[in-house]
Design a protein around this motif. Structure first.
Motif: not given
Length: 90
Positions: A10-11, A22-30
């Motif tokens: 996430v971060r 700092t980097s933020e991610y918007d990843l999803r696991d379907e």
């Protein structure tokens, strides 16, 4: 945790003498495996190697056109049979 049981980042934070990044991610696991066609070179805009051809499914509208033609032919045959049975010449 994702649906598959693996952690999803996430971060990401990097701290050094120059400061903090700092980097933020918007990843999803379907929870489903991706299709094979999503991992071809052409999916990323690159040309496929010479001789590589991927199998494509027949388009649904071709099946619909074929069914329409079969219905037209069947209608013509039934019309012809009904006129022949009735004994009419029209």
């Amino acid at each position: 945790m994702g649906k598959s049981g693996y952690p999803i980042p996430v971060r990401w934070t990097l701290q050094n003498d120059a400061g903090v990044v700092t980097s933020e991610y918007d990843l999803r696991d379907e929870g489903v495996e991706p299709l094979e066609r999503e991992f071809t070179l052409s999916a990323f805009g690159l040309p496929e190697p010479v001789g590589v051809e991927w199998e494509r499914p027949v388009r649904w509208y071709l099946w619909l056109m074929l069914a329409g033609m079969v219905c037209l032919v069947a209608g013509g045959v039934f019309y012809w049979l009904s006129r022949r049975r009735a004994g009419g010449t029209n």
